[in-house]
Design a protein around this motif. Structure first.
Motif, PDB file in Angstrom:
ATOM      1  N   ARG A  54     -58.150 -27.660 -63.796  1.00 37.84           N
ATOM      2  CA  ARG A  54     -57.344 -28.175 -62.681  1.00 37.84           C
ATOM      3  C   ARG A  54     -55.849 -28.213 -63.021  1.00 37.84           C
ATOM      4  O   ARG A  54     -55.047 -28.668 -62.215  1.00 37.84           O
ATOM      5  N   ASN A  98     -51.926 -38.060 -64.097  1.00 35.76           N
ATOM      6  CA  ASN A  98     -52.245 -36.994 -63.156  1.00 35.76           C
ATOM      7  C   ASN A  98     -51.010 -36.114 -62.965  1.00 35.76           C
ATOM      8  O   ASN A  98     -49.877 -36.577 -63.088  1.00 35.76           O
ATOM      9  N   ARG A 103     -53.922 -31.005 -58.628  1.00 30.40           N
ATOM     10  CA  ARG A 103     -54.714 -32.171 -58.251  1.00 30.40           C
ATOM     11  C   ARG A 103     -55.835 -32.345 -59.265  1.00 30.40           C
ATOM     12  O   ARG A 103     -56.566 -31.404 -59.570  1.00 30.40           O
ATOM     13  N   GLU A 105     -58.250 -34.657 -58.841  1.00 32.77           N
ATOM     14  CA  GLU A 105     -59.411 -35.188 -58.098  1.00 32.77           C
ATOM     15  C   GLU A 105     -59.966 -36.429 -58.785  1.00 32.77           C
ATOM     16  O   GLU A 105     -61.111 -36.797 -58.581  1.00 32.77           O
ATOM     17  N   ARG A 243     -51.118 -40.206 -52.784  1.00 39.06           N
ATOM     18  CA  ARG A 243     -51.148 -38.823 -53.276  1.00 39.06           C
ATOM     19  C   ARG A 243     -51.525 -38.805 -54.769  1.00 39.06           C
ATOM     20  O   ARG A 243     -52.671 -38.786 -55.113  1.00 39.06           O
ATOM     21  N   ILE A 244     -50.544 -38.794 -55.653  1.00 40.73           N
ATOM     22  CA  ILE A 244     -50.829 -38.619 -57.085  1.00 40.73           C
ATOM     23  C   ILE A 244     -51.766 -39.709 -57.625  1.00 40.73           C
ATOM     24  O   ILE A 244     -52.708 -39.394 -58.364  1.00 40.73           O
ATOM     25  N   LYS A 248     -54.548 -36.548 -55.914  1.00 39.81           N
ATOM     26  CA  LYS A 248     -54.179 -35.468 -55.006  1.00 39.81           C
ATOM     27  C   LYS A 248     -52.843 -34.870 -55.425  1.00 39.81           C
ATOM     28  O   LYS A 248     -52.036 -35.514 -56.094  1.00 39.81           O
ATOM     29  N   SER A 249     -52.607 -33.638 -54.991  1.00 37.47           N
ATOM     30  CA  SER A 249     -51.305 -33.044 -55.210  1.00 37.47           C
ATOM     31  C   SER A 249     -50.255 -33.776 -54.377  1.00 37.47           C
ATOM     32  O   SER A 249     -50.545 -34.250 -53.276  1.00 37.47           O
ATOM     33  N   SER A 250     -49.030 -33.833 -54.907  1.00 34.34           N
ATOM     34  CA  SER A 250     -47.944 -34.401 -54.098  1.00 34.34           C
ATOM     35  C   SER A 250     -47.530 -33.442 -52.994  1.00 34.34           C
ATOM     36  O   SER A 250     -46.808 -33.810 -52.084  1.00 34.34           O
ATOM     37  N   GLU A 317     -51.342 -26.073 -53.252  1.00 37.87           N
ATOM     38  CA  GLU A 317     -51.430 -25.864 -54.698  1.00 37.87           C
ATOM     39  C   GLU A 317     -51.542 -24.393 -55.053  1.00 37.87           C
ATOM     40  O   GLU A 317     -51.379 -24.007 -56.205  1.00 37.87           O
TER      41      GLU A 317
END
Ligand SMILES: [Fe+2]
Length: 483
Positions: A54, A98, A103, A105, A243-244, A248-250, A317
């Motif tokens: 990831r 993270n 991401r 997850e 988010r982070i 999760k991705s920003s 992403e």
């Protein structure tokens, strides 16, 4: 766990050793007029995620690489940029944070008291501003000052507290006015601030522009009159709690924002904001080559990534300024585009130049903001079945409409990073000088700094400075003539 992530292998494999190498092996002859240091910035990763597959190329930890050249000889040194987040992970002896762009997850692991809430990467760019050599990321309100010789991190640099928000990693210098042009974003407060600073880094103007959306924006360009921004379809909130911290991705897609570009001109003297929203403009700008005014028109040269497909299929992403991701993706390969804009009539025209992929576009920066003839970039051209990513450097002559390619090896793909043009000390024409870039050789699993004569761009290199290890493919850097 089997690592299949391409960004942990080959030219991207993280480099964890710091080293100094005197008298690096040289093929050819380094010009005696070339004295200085090429600083390069790249992400590596001191600690891997629990699920390394990831890992995102834009995450990890920043590392600076320096090639020092003098008297026809070259030395090399590399060093981590010691961000607060890296120190926290070193104390823990493992990955805690993270990523920002990728991401995990997985929820953010507990952090020690006082630790920063996200770990920034300090691996996008390295620039000398005044007497300060600065490593840069785009999610902090400061840069990192590093020692030009030892590359050790000395502390942070924040323009004496005159800035706030997330500072760009792409400040540009206007040689005509001797000003630095840069910006910061505050996407939690919905604000963009345009700054100028003098040659020493003292802030001389700032204009705050209210924003109705939360863009990921990576670069800015300027003319004699304006700051110019192209906002694309990716939203960005690295400090949002949902988010982070939630793995999760920003980066994310705001369906309400659509896919069209939004262009912003900000007047350099008055701060007046002029928005242009061209119809049917599904593209992202990675980097600008240059911009200048031509009568009532503004010319902007840039690398542009067209986006296609249904909005629901977009995965931010998957955005890389690089022709690498195999298989269907919403983002096409980056291309060289010229925009012709009339900011007062709100018209925007663009056309693609050539049929090659292009990114990491750079001009001779001694004429930035003024009309240029040449552009240099990493490209993908004459593809082989095994081609992944860039396989050549490109020089484009806008006046003669001639494009030249340098593949370095005729037998197989070598992969160059961003080219940097270094003017000859006695240079009288725009392309009198050298083009420096670090190339990865898959057959040696090692990198070399290649010096090209810019006027014999597709000819034999002037010199090849060959390391026995690889320099991870990274982003940006600069030549500092008296370092
Ligand atoms: Fe960049």
């Amino acid at each position: 766990m089997k690592i299949t992530n391409p960004f942990l292998q080959g030219p991207y494999e993280p480099l964890r050793n710091e080293c100094t190498i005197e008298n690096v092996d040289v093929l050819g002859t380094i010009p005696l007029e070339l004295t200085g240091t090429l600083y390069r910035s790249a992400p590596s990763a001191e600690f891997l995620l629990d699920d390394p597959n990831r890992f995102h190329w834009f995450d990890g930890d920043g590392m600076v690489h320096a090639f020092r050249i003098e008297n026809g000889r070259a030395s090399y040194r590399n060093c981590w940029v010691e961000t607060e987040g890296l120190k926290v992970e070193r104390s823990a002896g493992r990955q805690l944070y993270n990523g920002i762009y990728g991401r995990s997850e997985a929820p953010q692991k507990p952090l020690p008291e006082g630790a920063p809430e996200i770990k920034t990467v300090a691996g996008i760019n390295v620039i000398r501003l005044g007497t300060h050599l600065l490593a840069m990321h785009e999610a902090e309100g400061h840069y990192w000052e590093i020692d030009p010789v030892t590359l050790k991190t000395l502390g942070t640099f924040d323009f004496d507290g005159q800035v706030s928000g997330m500072l760009t990693a792409h400040p540009h210098f206007d040689p005509a006015t001797k000003e630095w042009i840069f910006y910061s974003l505050d996407n939690e407060k919905r604000s963009l601030t345009c700054f100028t600073a003098d040659i020493h880094g003292a802030v001389t103007s700032k204009f705050a522009i209210p924003m109705s959306f939360t863009p990921w924006n990576h670069d800015v360009i300027f003319t004699a009159e304006h700051f110019i921004f192209f906002f694309g379809m990716i939203s960005w909130r690295p400090y949002a709690e949902d988010r982070i911290p939630q793995g999760k991705s920003s980066w994310f897609i705001d369906p309400a924002a659509g896919t069209d570009a939004r262009i912003l001109f900000v007047h350099r003297k008055t701060g007046e904001a002029l928005w242009i929203e061209p119809e049917n403009s599904p593209y992202m700008i990675g980097h600008f080559l240059n911009a200048y005014q031509d009568g009532d028109k503004t010319i902007v040269d840039a690398s542009a990534t067209p986006v296609s497909g249904a909005l629901k299929t977009f995965n931010p992403e998957d955005f890389y300024p690089f022709p690498l991701v195999p298989g269907p993706a919403a983002f096409e390969n980056p291309q060289l585009w010229r925009f012709v804009i009339n900011p007062h009539e709100g018209t925007v025209e663009h056309h693609r130049i050539g049929d090659f992929s292009a990114e990491f576009v750079r001009p001779n920066e001694t004429i930035m903001g003024q009309k240029h003839r040449y552009g240099y970039m990493a490209g993908a051209h004459d593809l082989r079945p095994e081609t992944r990513g860039f396989n050549c450097l490109v020089k484009h002559d806008y006046e003669g409409n001639v494009t030249r390619f340098q593949h370095l090896s005729p037998d197989y793909d070598m992969t160059p990073g961003e080219p940097v043009f270094v003017p000859h000390p006695d240079g009288e024409t725009e392309d009198h000088g050298w083009v420096l870039a670090v190339w990865y050789d898959p057959r040696r699993n090692a990198s070399e700094l290649v010096i090209l004569d810019a006027q014999k761009f597709d000819g034999e290199p002037v010199a090849r400075i060959r390391l026995d290890h690889h320099v991870p493919l990274g982003f940006h850097g600069n030549w500092i003539a008296d370092c």
